[in-house]
Design a protein around this motif. Structure first.
Motif, PDB file in Angstrom:
ATOM      1  N   ASN A  19       0.813  -1.219   0.000  1.00 15.85           N
ATOM      2  CA  ASN A  19       0.000   0.000   0.000  1.00 15.85           C
ATOM      3  C   ASN A  19       0.845   1.266   0.000  1.00 15.85           C
ATOM      4  O   ASN A  19       0.362   2.335  -0.389  1.00 15.85           O
ATOM      5  CB  ASN A  19      -0.919   0.020   1.226  1.00 15.85           C
ATOM      6  N   VAL A  20       2.095   1.151   0.481  1.00 13.18           N
ATOM      7  CA  VAL A  20       2.897   2.358   0.676  1.00 13.18           C
ATOM      8  C   VAL A  20       4.274   2.276   0.035  1.00 13.18           C
ATOM      9  O   VAL A  20       5.077   3.186   0.189  1.00 13.18           O
ATOM     10  CB  VAL A  20       3.068   2.658   2.191  1.00 13.18           C
ATOM     11  N   THR A  21       4.570   1.187  -0.658  1.00 12.96           N
ATOM     12  CA  THR A  21       5.912   0.998  -1.202  1.00 12.96           C
ATOM     13  C   THR A  21       5.898   1.112  -2.720  1.00 12.96           C
ATOM     14  O   THR A  21       5.220   0.331  -3.383  1.00 12.96           O
ATOM     15  CB  THR A  21       6.471  -0.381  -0.790  1.00 12.96           C
ATOM     16  N   PRO A  22       6.645   2.085  -3.294  1.00 14.80           N
ATOM     17  CA  PRO A  22       6.741   2.170  -4.759  1.00 14.80           C
ATOM     18  C   PRO A  22       7.349   0.898  -5.326  1.00 14.80           C
ATOM     19  O   PRO A  22       8.088   0.205  -4.616  1.00 14.80           O
ATOM     20  CB  PRO A  22       7.675   3.372  -4.970  1.00 14.80           C
ATOM     21  N   GLY A  64      -2.567  16.612  -4.256  1.00 17.42           N
ATOM     22  CA  GLY A  64      -2.030  17.264  -5.429  1.00 17.42           C
ATOM     23  C   GLY A  64      -0.521  17.166  -5.523  1.00 17.42           C
ATOM     24  O   GLY A  64       0.147  18.084  -6.013  1.00 17.42           O
ATOM     25  N   THR A  65       0.040  16.054  -5.083  1.00 18.06           N
ATOM     26  CA  THR A  65       1.491  15.856  -5.100  1.00 18.06           C
ATOM     27  C   THR A  65       1.858  14.764  -6.102  1.00 18.06           C
ATOM     28  O   THR A  65       0.996  14.049  -6.613  1.00 18.06           O
ATOM     29  CB  THR A  65       2.000  15.459  -3.705  1.00 18.06           C
ATOM     30  N   LYS A  66       3.153  14.613  -6.358  1.00 24.26           N
ATOM     31  CA  LYS A  66       3.622  13.584  -7.276  1.00 24.26           C
ATOM     32  C   LYS A  66       3.422  12.203  -6.655  1.00 24.26           C
ATOM     33  O   LYS A  66       3.868  11.972  -5.525  1.00 24.26           O
ATOM     34  CB  LYS A  66       5.091  13.806  -7.609  1.00 24.26           C
ATOM     35  N   PRO A  67       2.779  11.287  -7.360  1.00 22.05           N
ATOM     36  CA  PRO A  67       2.463   9.973  -6.768  1.00 22.05           C
ATOM     37  C   PRO A  67       3.686   9.202  -6.292  1.00 22.05           C
ATOM     38  O   PRO A  67       3.687   8.674  -5.175  1.00 22.05           O
ATOM     39  CB  PRO A  67       1.742   9.241  -7.908  1.00 22.05           C
ATOM     40  N   MET A  68       4.727   9.122  -7.108  1.00 24.84           N
ATOM     41  CA  MET A  68       5.870   8.299  -6.727  1.00 24.84           C
ATOM     42  C   MET A  68       6.622   8.902  -5.548  1.00 24.84           C
ATOM     43  O   MET A  68       7.052   8.185  -4.636  1.00 24.84           O
ATOM     44  CB  MET A  68       6.811   8.116  -7.920  1.00 24.84           C
ATOM     45  N   ALA A  69       6.779  10.228  -5.546  1.00 25.29           N
ATOM     46  CA  ALA A  69       7.443  10.879  -4.417  1.00 25.29           C
ATOM     47  C   ALA A  69       6.626  10.706  -3.140  1.00 25.29           C
ATOM     48  O   ALA A  69       7.180  10.494  -2.052  1.00 25.29           O
ATOM     49  CB  ALA A  69       7.649  12.361  -4.720  1.00 25.29           C
ATOM     50  N   THR A  70       5.307  10.766  -3.268  1.00 26.69           N
ATOM     51  CA  THR A  70       4.440  10.535  -2.105  1.00 26.69           C
ATOM     52  C   THR A  70       4.580   9.099  -1.610  1.00 26.69           C
ATOM     53  O   THR A  70       4.568   8.843  -0.396  1.00 26.69           O
ATOM     54  CB  THR A  70       2.973  10.824  -2.476  1.00 26.69           C
TER      55      THR A  70
END
Length: 673
Positions: free
Chosen positions: A542-545, A559-565
């Motif tokens: 759920n939280v790991t790219p 409204g942030t970048k998905p991968m950075a989040t």
């Protein structure tokens, strides 16, 4: 499900589930087949509805969806009306058996693809290819001669180990009833109450908006069990709140994603995984949720530590999030939301099955809503039921389809081969085994939802983790002077040395020795520890790219970048990796209650030290000396086998860093004045 006809179909389908679960008794295979066929039909017909941004699907696609829905009904009816005929033929297949069973497998693959993407269908196809023919071309421990198409289809469709077996039955019973309960609870307005209550509890502290997000997600997760649903339902309120208070948008989204992921770890519902775990381990569901309370609190404390450290870094204060009602005011207006949870837990403690407890709790939601200014009327009850069915579609299809993989794993012995590989690579080291399982969980989590990842990984690696966790207790038991004669005879087969015997004897033989030498309570705790390790590690998807659905959902709100989040949420959710170490090396799960609270207390301090080390600051940035002190403190506090004196030294080191940094803050303030 926008059309009235489809909504009514979903409503009646839900009533059928409730009736069968509470009152009726039908064969499990039939119930699972009806469960699967109904959800396939609903999913297929839902595909014919126009979306918000697009027109209705083309005519040919709508025709295909109607045909697929009809085939789903046919697959269900065939199980009910022709199962006895198959047994009368001594399980010898005829043409219709081949056609219907193959259709069922193809429907499972296609509708899992529609609801969860390509990873699961590809995994199913690889598994079926392996058991049919591909295994004979593989050398080594994974070599398998292959089975006939008739045998594979029989085991996939008619067998209790196949797609209508254990996991499908869990989906139709426990999971369905609790998702329906959560839908009713949220429809009654519990979501707003939970956020308001969390705001009252934590809003006045430094970084209070972040604490509100953590507590709100934890409370919401305790009844929803879904990380993504939890993120969306609470994040629309708490992410803007954190941003207004001064937190970075990316950090705000990461905190909400990490907190929402913990919802599956927080009793009393814990998502579908807890019910699967209860079925696999034969440990009562009530015992699982009771043992999970302290670990879940440790996880949320870890997230709150990150929030506090970030708030201190930004210099935030509590008054930035505005005025709050008192706790008593919120409780006075929303106390009735607590009644259904109290009913649920009370019935579980009283000995009712989770299914019946959930059914009564749903009624309690309706009755409790009548005590509020907005009572649930017929339309609210109807909408809550339909929402529950809509939420259940992807989970139901997934849990049925994963039975195909489990059937391959158990039939071919891949699970034993995987365990042997872990034993060989880890060379008897529990820590290396945990790392290998964590890596496997991360890889599986890139394509599988959390529950499926847990099921596959538990099938493969739970036995070896259980064996390694129990090894120290076995060594202690084998060192006793008055061993039973049969145990002595077993040891003599390996030269009489207990350590050599435990390392060289087959896993099945060690299992027999464990059952004879260790108490049932200790074995239950160790078995639960092994499964909880896998269950917790499975949540990291759920939280790991690169695949982190909760983080992506939070990024959309912030409204942030998905991968950075995703990277931020992975950092904040470090408790997913730290707390399972306590399952393996401490009595947090397998010990007595005094031992559990003792471990919990020192672990709270150790996790704070670890969070400070990961963030490279507490009240102030760390230097080499304070970082070294925190590292030593974290090890001394978290490593349970150490004595109380070591823990006290660790606590003293942590306190020294905190006091020194606060004194530095005071000196800086005086100098500025």
């Amino acid at each position: 499900m926008k059309s009235p006809l489809l909504q009514w179909a979903a409503f009646l389908f839900a009533l059928f589930h409730v009736y069968v679960n509470v009152f009726a008794t039908i064969p499990e295979l039939w119930f699972s087949a009806i469960h699967f066929g109904g959800f396939v039909a609903l999913c297929a017909l839902s595909g014919n509805e126009a979306t918000v941004d697009h027109a209705a699907p083309p005519l040919w696609l709508r025709a295909v969806n109607v045909v697929l829905a009809a085939l789903a009904v046919l697959v269900t009816c065939y199980m009910i009306f022709f199962e006895d005929a198959l047994y009368a033929r001594e399980a010898e297949f005829i043409l219709s058996d081949y056609v219907v069973t193959a259709t069922a497998v193809l429907l499972a693959i296609e509708f899992t693809r529609r609801t969860t993407g390509w990873f699961m269908p590809v995994l199913i196809m690889i598994s079926l290819s392996y058991i049919l023919f591909m295994g004979r071309y593989i050398t080594g421990v994974f070599a398998f001669p292959g089975l006939s198409l008739e045998t594979v289809l029989y085991r996939s469709y008619f067998s209790e180990e196949g797609m209508f077996g254990t996991t499908a039955n869990i989906s139709a019973t426990y999971v369905f009833m609790f998702i329906l309960f959560g839908s009713f609870l949220l429809k009654s307005g519990a979501g707003d109450f939970i956020v308001s209550f969390a705001r009252c509890l934590a809003g006045r502290f430094t970084g209070g908006a972040g604490f509100v997000a953590v507590i709100g997600s934890g409370l919401m997760g305790s009844v929803s069990g879904s990380a993504v649903a939890n993120t969306v339902s609470t994040g629309v309120i708490t992410i803007p709140m954190m941003k207004r208070s001064g937190f970075d948008p990316q950090f705000s989204a990461g905190v909400v994603a990490a907190s929402s992921t913990g919802g599956a770890l927080m009793p009393p519902i814990m998502g579908a995984g807890a019910f699967v775990m209860a079925s696999y381990t034969q440990i009562p569901y009530l015992h699982i949720i009771a043992m999970s309370v302290l670990p879940a609190m440790l996880y949320y404390l870890t997230v709150m530590f990150f929030v506090r450290i970030e708030a201190k870094r930004l210099g935030l204060f509590a008054d930035k999030i505005g005025d709050h009602d008192s706790v008593w005011t919120v409780l006075r207006t929303g106390w009735h939301f607590i009644i259904p949870l109290g009913v649920l837990v009370g019935l579980l403690i009283a000995g009712y099955t989770p299914i019946r407890a959930a059914a009564v709790a749903i009624l309690a939601v309706i009755v409790a809503s009548w005590l509020s200014p907005t009572p649930m009327k017929w339309q609210g009850i109807f909408d809550a039921t339909v929402d529950g069915v809509r939420t259940m579609v992807s989970t139901a299809l997934l849990l049925v389809a994963v039975g195909l993989i489990i059937n391959v794993v158990t039939t071919t012995g891949v699970g034993n081969a995987f365990s042997l590989m872990i034993v060989e690579w880890a060379d008897g080291s529990l820590l290396i085994s945990l790392v290998l399982v964590a890596i496997a969980s991360l890889v599986l989590g890139m394509g599988l939802p959390v529950t499926a990842s847990y099921i596959v990984l538990a099938t493969l690696s739970a036995p070896i983790l259980f064996d390694l966790i129990a090894r120290d207790a076995m060594m202690e038991a084998l060192s006793a002077p008055d061993l039973p004669s049969n145990v002595v005879a077993t040891l003599n087969l390996f030269g009489g040395d207990a350590m050599v015997a435990l390392r060289e004897m087959p896993l099945e033989m060690r299992q027999l020795l464990r059952a004879e030498l260790l108490s049932p309570e200790l074995l239950t705790g160790m078995l639960l520890s092994a499964h909880l390790i896998i269950f917790w590690l499975s949540q990291d998807s759920n939280v790991t790219p690169p695949v982190c659905l909760a983080a992506f959902a939070a990024a959309g709100i912030a409204g942030t970048k998905p991968m950075a989040t995703g990277i931020t949420s992975w950092k904040v959710a470090k408790g997913l990796y730290l707390v399972p170490l306590l399952f393996a090396y401490s009595p947090l799960i397998s010990g007595t209650w005094p031992e559990r609270f003792y471990t919990f207390f020192w672990s709270c301090l150790g996790l704070y030290a670890a969070a400070g080390l990961l963030q490279w600051r507490l009240d102030r940035p760390l230097n080499a000396l304070t970082a070294l002190m925190l590292a030593v403190a974290a090890v001394l506090l978290l490593w349970a086998p150490l004595t109380v004196y070591h823990h006290i030294i660790g606590a003293a080191l942590l306190a020294a860093v905190v006091i020194w940094q606060r004194n530095q803050d005071k000196l800086s303030s005086v100098a500025q004045q």
